[in-house]
Motif scaffolding. Structure first.
Motif, PDB file in Angstrom:
ATOM      1  N   LEU B 113      32.956  58.593 -26.999  1.00 30.34           N
ATOM      2  CA  LEU B 113      32.737  57.696 -28.144  1.00 30.34           C
ATOM      3  C   LEU B 113      31.795  58.349 -29.153  1.00 30.34           C
ATOM      4  N   VAL B 118      36.358  57.634 -36.340  1.00 29.43           N
ATOM      5  CA  VAL B 118      37.319  56.566 -36.629  1.00 29.43           C
ATOM      6  C   VAL B 118      37.312  56.301 -38.128  1.00 29.43           C
ATOM      7  N   VAL B 130      35.370  45.209 -37.088  1.00 28.84           N
ATOM      8  CA  VAL B 130      35.738  46.463 -36.410  1.00 28.84           C
ATOM      9  C   VAL B 130      34.589  47.460 -36.544  1.00 28.84           C
ATOM     10  N   SER B 133      31.422  46.448 -34.477  1.00 24.91           N
ATOM     11  CA  SER B 133      31.550  46.644 -33.028  1.00 24.91           C
ATOM     12  C   SER B 133      31.616  48.118 -32.659  1.00 24.91           C
ATOM     13  N   LEU B 134      32.276  48.914 -33.467  1.00 30.48           N
ATOM     14  CA  LEU B 134      32.382  50.340 -33.140  1.00 30.48           C
ATOM     15  C   LEU B 134      31.026  51.032 -33.263  1.00 30.48           C
ATOM     16  N   ILE B 139      30.239  54.746 -31.547  1.00 28.06           N
ATOM     17  CA  ILE B 139      31.151  55.700 -32.199  1.00 28.06           C
ATOM     18  C   ILE B 139      30.315  56.674 -33.034  1.00 28.06           C
ATOM     19  N   LEU B 142      32.057  57.281 -38.592  1.00 26.33           N
ATOM     20  CA  LEU B 142      32.971  56.300 -39.194  1.00 26.33           C
ATOM     21  C   LEU B 142      33.253  56.699 -40.626  1.00 26.33           C
ATOM     22  N   ALA B 289      38.881  46.730 -32.315  1.00 23.63           N
ATOM     23  CA  ALA B 289      37.799  47.634 -31.906  1.00 23.63           C
ATOM     24  C   ALA B 289      37.900  47.946 -30.411  1.00 23.63           C
ATOM     25  N   ALA B 292      40.629  50.429 -29.908  1.00 27.03           N
ATOM     26  CA  ALA B 292      40.210  51.760 -30.379  1.00 27.03           C
ATOM     27  C   ALA B 292      39.336  52.435 -29.326  1.00 27.03           C
ATOM     28  N   ILE B 293      38.437  51.681 -28.744  1.00 32.27           N
ATOM     29  CA  ILE B 293      37.538  52.242 -27.725  1.00 32.27           C
ATOM     30  C   ILE B 293      38.323  52.653 -26.485  1.00 32.27           C
TER      31      ILE B 293
END
Lengths: 81, 322
Positions: B113, B118, B130, B133-134, B139, B142, B289, B292-293
């Motif tokens: 991560l 992303v 999204v 949370s990411l 993450i 971004l 999200a 995605a994870i």
């Protein structure tokens, strides 16, 4: 005759005003035949709404003959974000 | 109270370090570089010196200190697992302890991560949850793509913006809020409307694309580029009390065009159709999200080749195999 359940989502649900419908249909009724029935029932409310079809949680690329106890979902495109 | 591995390492001589774990647990994550005593009974934690209690993942000791009202005690955040990671790689991942404790994530998943990028296209109702949370999940990078301004009508459903942000660029307001959540996240802002000309270049180094747009034309553009570059898209869309989520274009899996072929871009929502309660984008955005994870970490149970349809009125879901 066969019995088919339609679970309604998005524009289909609002056009028909229900969450679930059941139909008694002639054997050899296809997914496209059912779509025509749904559109007729909705009046003009689904005129500009393209619909895709899933039967028993499987997306159908082509017209499919419905079987007794099938569960059908019509999938409209939704665009909100 | 808690203490991170990094802080403990700097101040370890000031503490008595008490290891409360079983021998089996100690073998899995040995506390190298620390002088520890083993927890035998409640007496051993009543030493007057400041102490750090260590369990395997930092959860048991956190509760134990409160429950037993232990004075002058700290729980090691992330426990022995986080210490071992810090000791071996000089990387303190303890702030994500509550997710690295999940066997499906672990330290390995957390590192994936942290090293991932992303791109979120659209920083509205879906893009905000999204991104939030990411970033909170760790993450690493971004990319926020949007050219819109914050409007007062956005505030009921776009939690990264406040009254002070009205008329500001969404990407800039979002960036400042996200940096507060995690100062270490790298955020690139792209102040343009996503289209075919710029899209491909923008998404080249992306691991996952988030489709958080609000119109069919943009969704079709994203799909074309996603398919061409073989970069998965986590698609999300809303309709009143409902939403759809899917992971599209993973090594030839179904894309938006397969889901909705020959779609006319002039399909328009009515004013009623554009209405939405703020919770719906939060639910759907968080599912995006989550997916995605799972994609980045490599969790196989996911929405690749599937369409999830969620009805927030009845709380029913359909997962359709595409």
């Amino acid at each position: 005759m066969i019995n088919v359940k339609v679970k309604c989502f998005s524009q289909v649900k609002y056009a028909l005003g229900v969450d679930v419908l059941t139909f008694e249909l002639d054997e050899n009724t296809t997914s496209i035949d059912l779509e025509k029935i749904i559109r007729k029932k909705a009046g003009k409310k689904l005129n500009n709404v393209p619909l895709r079809i899933a039967i028993n949680q499987k997306y159908q690329k082509e017209e499919t003959i419905l079987q007794d106890a099938d569960e059908v979902v019509f999938i409209p495109p939704v665009q909100g974000g | 109270m808690i203490i991170t591995p990094e802080v403990l390492n700097k101040q370890k001589n000031n503490f008595t370090i008490i290891d409360i774990r079983s021998e089996k647990e100690r073998q899995k994550f040995p506390l190298l570089g620390l002088d520890t005593i083993l927890f035998s009974d409640d007496e051993s934690i009543n030493v007057t010196k400041k102490k750090v209690l260590v369990c395997q993942y930092g959860i048991v000791t956190e509760g134990m200190i409160i429950e037993k009202k232990i004075n002058n005690a700290f729980s090691l955040l992330g426990g022995a697992q986080a210490w071992v990671e810090y000791y071996n790689d000089n990387e303190d991942l303890s702030r994500w302890a509550r997710q690295t404790v999940l066997p499906e994530i672990g330290i390995k998943g957390q590192k994936k991560l942290l090293n991932s990028q992303v791109s979120i296209i659209g920083m509205g109702g879906l893009g905000c949850p999204v991104a939030q949370s990411l970033v909170m999940a760790g993450i690493g990078k971004l990319k926020l793509i949007d050219d819109d301004f914050v409007s007062i009508s956005n505030l009921h459903r776009q939690p990264l913006y406040s009254f002070d942000d009205v008329n500001k660029k969404k990407i800039l307001a979002a960036k400042s809020k996200l940096k507060v959540l995690n100062p270490e996240v790298i955020i690139e802002t792209v102040d343009i409307f996503f289209d075919n000309k710029n899209g491909e270049e923008l998404l080249l180094k992306t691991d996952v694309i988030i489709d958080a747009t609000d119109n069919i034309k943009s969704r079709q553009r994203i799909d074309q580029i996603s398919k061409k570059l073989n970069i998965p898209t986590v698609y999300g869309a809303l309709f009143r009390f409902e939403g759809q989520v899917a992971i599209l274009n993973v090594n030839g899996s179904a894309g938006y065009k397969d889901l909705f072929p020959n779609l006319n871009t002039s399909v328009e929502d009515s004013c009623e159709d554009a209405g939405v309660l703020g919770m719906l984008p939060a639910i759907i955005g968080n599912i995006q999200a989550l997916e995605a994870i799972k994609l980045i970490v490599g969790i196989n149970k996911n929405l690749i080749g599937k369409l999830l349809m969620y009805d927030g009125m009845n709380h029913t879901m359909e997962v359709i195999e595409l």
